[in-house]
Design a protein around this motif. Sequence first.
Motif, PDB file in Angstrom:
ATOM      1  N   CYS A  16       1.392  -1.156  -0.150  1.00 29.39           N
ATOM      2  CA  CYS A  16       0.081  -0.118  -0.339  1.00 29.39           C
ATOM      3  C   CYS A  16       1.194   1.197   0.048  1.00 29.39           C
ATOM      4  O   CYS A  16       2.220   1.225  -0.012  1.00 29.39           O
ATOM      5  N   PRO A  17       0.281   2.287  -0.542  1.00 29.65           N
ATOM      6  CA  PRO A  17       1.229   3.635  -0.790  1.00 29.65           C
ATOM      7  C   PRO A  17       1.336   3.960   0.895  1.00 29.65           C
ATOM      8  O   PRO A  17       0.494   3.919   1.866  1.00 29.65           O
ATOM      9  N   LYS A  18       2.564   4.658   1.480  1.00 32.21           N
ATOM     10  CA  LYS A  18       2.310   5.475   2.009  1.00 32.21           C
ATOM     11  C   LYS A  18       1.928   7.143   2.176  1.00 32.21           C
ATOM     12  O   LYS A  18       1.867   7.338   1.554  1.00 32.21           O
ATOM     13  N   LEU A  19       1.241   7.544   3.240  1.00 33.48           N
ATOM     14  CA  LEU A  19       1.239   9.059   3.446  1.00 33.48           C
ATOM     15  C   LEU A  19       2.040   9.789   2.761  1.00 33.48           C
ATOM     16  O   LEU A  19       1.168  10.859   2.272  1.00 33.48           O
ATOM     17  N   ALA A  20       2.973   9.657   3.195  1.00 32.82           N
ATOM     18  CA  ALA A  20       3.929  10.570   3.011  1.00 32.82           C
ATOM     19  C   ALA A  20       4.242  10.443   1.267  1.00 32.82           C
ATOM     20  O   ALA A  20       4.060  11.894   1.053  1.00 32.82           O
ATOM     21  N   PHE A  21       3.647   9.419   0.159  1.00 28.39           N
ATOM     22  CA  PHE A  21       3.418   9.389  -1.239  1.00 28.39           C
ATOM     23  C   PHE A  21       2.659  10.974  -1.393  1.00 28.39           C
ATOM     24  O   PHE A  21       2.738  11.154  -2.835  1.00 28.39           O
ATOM     25  N   PHE A  22       1.833  11.722  -0.695  1.00 27.97           N
ATOM     26  CA  PHE A  22       0.910  12.443  -1.000  1.00 27.97           C
ATOM     27  C   PHE A  22       1.256  13.504  -0.542  1.00 27.97           C
ATOM     28  O   PHE A  22       0.462  14.924  -1.342  1.00 27.97           O
ATOM     29  N   GLN A  23       2.619  13.401  -0.396  1.00 27.51           N
ATOM     30  CA  GLN A  23       2.478  15.495   0.213  1.00 27.51           C
ATOM     31  C   GLN A  23       2.685  15.867  -0.395  1.00 27.51           C
ATOM     32  O   GLN A  23       4.517  15.626  -1.198  1.00 27.51           O
TER      33      GLN A  23
END
Length: 507
Positions: free
Chosen positions: A198-205
């Motif tokens: 799954c993607p990590k939250l950091a990928f959307f920042q």
Amino acid sequence: MLTFGHNMLKSFRMNVFSVSQIRDWDAFTIAHEPIHSIDLMERASSAFVRWFCARFDDRCPVIVFCGMGNNGGDGLAISRMLLQKCYNVRTCVVKHSPKGSADFSRNLERLESLTAIEWIETAADIPTLLSPPIVIDALLGSGLSRPAEGLMAEVIQRINDAQTPVISVDIAAGLFADMPNAPSDSIIKPTHTVAFQCPKLAFFQPQCAEFVGEWDIVSIGLSEKYELQTPTSYFYTDAAIIEPFTKARKKYSHKGSFGHALLIGGSYGKIGSIVLSAKACLRSGAGLLTVQAPQCGYDIIQTSIPEAMVLPDWHWRINTAVPNIEPYSAIGIGPGMGQDPQTLLMLRELLTLLTSPIVLDADALNLLSKHPDMLTILPKNSILTPHPKELQRLLGQSWKDDYEKLTLLRDFSQKYQLIVCLKGAHTAVALPDGSIHFNSTGNPGMATGGSGDVLTGIITGLLAQGMHPTDAAVFGVFQHGKAGDRAAQKCTQPALIASDIINEMRW
Ligand SMILES: NC(=O)C1=CN([C@@H]2O[C@H](COP(=O)(O)OP(=O)(O)OC[C@H]3O[C@@H](n4cnc5c(N)ncnc54)[C@H](O)[C@@H]3O)[C@@H](O)[C@H]2O)[C@@H](O)CC1
Ligand SMILES: [K+]
């Protein structure tokens, strides 16, 4: 008025878990599949290797940098698998700890029987990256507990200085997966990140963009049961969302079956905005569309969109009249509307008449920001589509980093029970239940005047057809980006204009 359908979103989204949840997810899978942790590592590493071999052939020299935790263990297993596939591989291990994790040590034994390991114990041991190999970064993964320092920081710096492709295993070394780094932290700047499951939250920042690069998710078969039973408030909208919403139309349906949308906006010099919204609204499948615009827009709208009806305001330049809302199944307001005091009066009165959610964009948001008392009279589940500057104005404050921005966005959405689509790369849709849905489609070519007007039209059109507001927002954002991606493929990103997005809409 149409009644809104059920929220279908629940079954079509990918969870974005925190680091501690990912750790629990691994442990749950190990206990319940059951599978030994070393075999799960093998599965993760082979998923990475499949991704890698599909993109780089065995003529590319590869250098794998490993730490001594499980991310390093992955790196060692990846080295072994690539050697077995006849790649030219060097393996370097940074000795940042007296002892490696158990699965690191098992993989070290397995690799040592095949090749020599280069240990990096001081800066002098760091290999020179002259003839650019491909670097695989397995230095530190999601187990990062403090910023990289000393020898580790030096290795990271040397890798970043080399002009070479860098592929990070799971997450770039030094990057926190779900909390902010300090600006001075040493972090790998990869060309690609290949993340497990799954993607990590950091990928959307936005602030993490250079520490993520292009990213892909590879499945490592972690427990579906855990995923279903574990609450999270972050989700990633991928192509699976399309399926429930693409049903064939019934044979005997007629234009009345697909709702009647009302769009309000445009002002002298900005009629184009509402034209774009109107075209997108019709393309989203709305059965009927009425556009309320100032008189100066009458000829323009009738000529450029003969499919729409026009409700001309008595005023020549601006919107002032409160429409009779009875005939309409959904209303969108704001594109190109201006912020004249008479327009404000109209907006305020309109809001008091509403009984169902409305879509607000652009100048409607700016008026809300200046008169925040109006936020409390918006119907629950109304949809706001701000870009970051507009969000800042709505909140009446800025944020110190992207993580705080998400918290403020969520608090705002919950406080007023509104759906807020924060536009940008990976548009974040915040729902009143506290969840945030990151979008997967779209490209920088869409950073062009009018592309937001198109989104307003799409969401209003979906709402008019009876779609639940949360579905209309999340699905509308996805389809807007998807159309933008098709448009960019046809005409390239710099040449893309908002009309191209409309022309590439497919349902
Ligand atoms: N069974 C599992 O848990 C699986 C884990 N996987 C891999 O394991 C990774 C997580 O592994 P770990 O939890 O062992 O952690 P890492 O490999 O990310 O970190 C290793 C250890 O380094 C130390 N450390 C933390 N920050 C440091 C710093 N700044 N400088 C130096 N040392 C530091 C910590 O003691 C940490 O445990 C994932 O990113 C993924 O690559 C995969 O193999 C899939 C299965
Ligand atoms: K890594």
